[in-house]
Design a protein around this motif. Structure first.
Motif, PDB file in Angstrom:
ATOM      1  N   TYR A 184       4.155 -36.909 -18.495  1.00 32.62           N
ATOM      2  CA  TYR A 184       4.839 -36.915 -19.785  1.00 32.62           C
ATOM      3  C   TYR A 184       6.320 -37.223 -19.589  1.00 32.62           C
ATOM      4  O   TYR A 184       6.885 -36.950 -18.533  1.00 32.62           O
ATOM      5  CB  TYR A 184       4.731 -35.543 -20.472  1.00 32.62           C
ATOM      6  N   HIS A 185       6.951 -37.774 -20.620  1.00 28.76           N
ATOM      7  CA  HIS A 185       8.406 -37.881 -20.650  1.00 28.76           C
ATOM      8  C   HIS A 185       8.946 -36.535 -21.128  1.00 28.76           C
ATOM      9  O   HIS A 185       8.441 -35.973 -22.115  1.00 28.76           O
ATOM     10  CB  HIS A 185       8.873 -38.969 -21.628  1.00 28.76           C
ATOM     11  N   TRP A 186       9.957 -36.033 -20.437  1.00 28.53           N
ATOM     12  CA  TRP A 186      10.618 -34.780 -20.810  1.00 28.53           C
ATOM     13  C   TRP A 186      12.085 -35.079 -21.079  1.00 28.53           C
ATOM     14  O   TRP A 186      12.722 -35.789 -20.328  1.00 28.53           O
ATOM     15  CB  TRP A 186      10.486 -33.749 -19.687  1.00 28.53           C
ATOM     16  N   ARG A 187      12.635 -34.538 -22.181  1.00 32.29           N
ATOM     17  CA  ARG A 187      14.022 -34.768 -22.572  1.00 32.29           C
ATOM     18  C   ARG A 187      14.812 -33.474 -22.398  1.00 32.29           C
ATOM     19  O   ARG A 187      14.404 -32.417 -22.867  1.00 32.29           O
ATOM     20  CB  ARG A 187      14.103 -35.224 -24.023  1.00 32.29           C
ATOM     21  N   SER A 188      15.970 -33.588 -21.739  1.00 35.25           N
ATOM     22  CA  SER A 188      16.868 -32.447 -21.580  1.00 35.25           C
ATOM     23  C   SER A 188      17.456 -32.089 -22.945  1.00 35.25           C
ATOM     24  O   SER A 188      17.956 -32.960 -23.661  1.00 35.25           O
ATOM     25  CB  SER A 188      17.993 -32.790 -20.601  1.00 35.25           C
ATOM     26  N   ALA A 207      12.267 -30.455 -23.318  1.00 36.10           N
ATOM     27  CA  ALA A 207      11.243 -30.581 -24.351  1.00 36.10           C
ATOM     28  C   ALA A 207      10.430 -31.850 -24.085  1.00 36.10           C
ATOM     29  O   ALA A 207      10.991 -32.864 -23.673  1.00 36.10           O
ATOM     30  CB  ALA A 207      11.881 -30.656 -25.727  1.00 36.10           C
ATOM     31  N   ARG A 208       9.139 -31.779 -24.326  1.00 39.97           N
ATOM     32  CA  ARG A 208       8.289 -32.953 -24.108  1.00 39.97           C
ATOM     33  C   ARG A 208       8.648 -34.014 -25.137  1.00 39.97           C
ATOM     34  O   ARG A 208       8.663 -33.768 -26.340  1.00 39.97           O
ATOM     35  CB  ARG A 208       6.816 -32.578 -24.203  1.00 39.97           C
ATOM     36  N   ALA A 209       8.949 -35.224 -24.668  1.00 39.73           N
ATOM     37  CA  ALA A 209       9.382 -36.311 -25.540  1.00 39.73           C
ATOM     38  C   ALA A 209       8.202 -37.176 -25.977  1.00 39.73           C
ATOM     39  O   ALA A 209       8.051 -37.466 -27.156  1.00 39.73           O
ATOM     40  CB  ALA A 209      10.438 -37.162 -24.850  1.00 39.73           C
ATOM     41  N   ASP A 210       7.363 -37.612 -25.042  1.00 40.23           N
ATOM     42  CA  ASP A 210       6.184 -38.393 -25.385  1.00 40.23           C
ATOM     43  C   ASP A 210       5.222 -38.437 -24.211  1.00 40.23           C
ATOM     44  O   ASP A 210       5.505 -37.982 -23.125  1.00 40.23           O
ATOM     45  CB  ASP A 210       6.543 -39.801 -25.866  1.00 40.23           C
ATOM     46  N   GLY A 211       4.086 -39.019 -24.437  1.00 43.92           N
ATOM     47  CA  GLY A 211       3.044 -39.095 -23.427  1.00 43.92           C
ATOM     48  C   GLY A 211       1.717 -38.788 -24.092  1.00 43.92           C
ATOM     49  O   GLY A 211       1.651 -38.650 -25.302  1.00 43.92           O
ATOM     50  N   PRO A 212       0.675 -38.707 -23.342  1.00 44.08           N
ATOM     51  CA  PRO A 212       0.558 -38.692 -21.895  1.00 44.08           C
ATOM     52  C   PRO A 212       0.472 -40.098 -21.290  1.00 44.08           C
ATOM     53  O   PRO A 212       0.114 -41.058 -21.961  1.00 44.08           O
ATOM     54  CB  PRO A 212      -0.760 -37.955 -21.659  1.00 44.08           C
ATOM     55  N   TYR A 213       0.832 -40.160 -20.016  1.00 45.42           N
ATOM     56  CA  TYR A 213       0.754 -41.385 -19.226  1.00 45.42           C
ATOM     57  C   TYR A 213      -0.112 -41.126 -18.007  1.00 45.42           C
ATOM     58  O   TYR A 213      -0.303 -39.986 -17.600  1.00 45.42           O
ATOM     59  CB  TYR A 213       2.154 -41.823 -18.774  1.00 45.42           C
ATOM     60  N   ARG A 214      -0.602 -42.201 -17.391  1.00 47.38           N
ATOM     61  CA  ARG A 214      -1.440 -42.016 -16.202  1.00 47.38           C
ATOM     62  C   ARG A 214      -0.726 -42.344 -14.902  1.00 47.38           C
ATOM     63  O   ARG A 214      -1.329 -42.257 -13.838  1.00 47.38           O
ATOM     64  CB  ARG A 214      -2.727 -42.810 -16.322  1.00 47.38           C
TER      65      ARG A 214
END
Length: 67
Positions: free
Chosen positions: A27-31, A49-56
């Protein structure tokens, strides 16, 4: 003899679990303080905080297909 049966039984029970195992998604995580974005499989702490995803993939470039 009993040990062998017990071991074979344990292997039979664990087989389906091992066959269905898959890597954890990324996942992308944002500070929350700086807005920096990083790619990680696990939460980085309360300041993120989780920004977007999921990715493989570990670069968060290949999205996982929707189920």
């Amino acid at each position: 003899m009993k040990k062998t049966v017990l071991i074979l039984f344990a292997i039979a029970l664990a087989g389906p679990v091992a066959l269905n195992a898959a890597p954890a998604p990324w996942y992308h995580w944002r500070s929350k303080s700086t807005g920096t974005i990083v790619c990680s499989q696990t939460p980085l702490g309360e300041g993120w905080a989780r920004a977007d995803g999921p990715y493989r993939d570990a670069r968060c470039e290949k999205p996982l297909p929707a189920k």
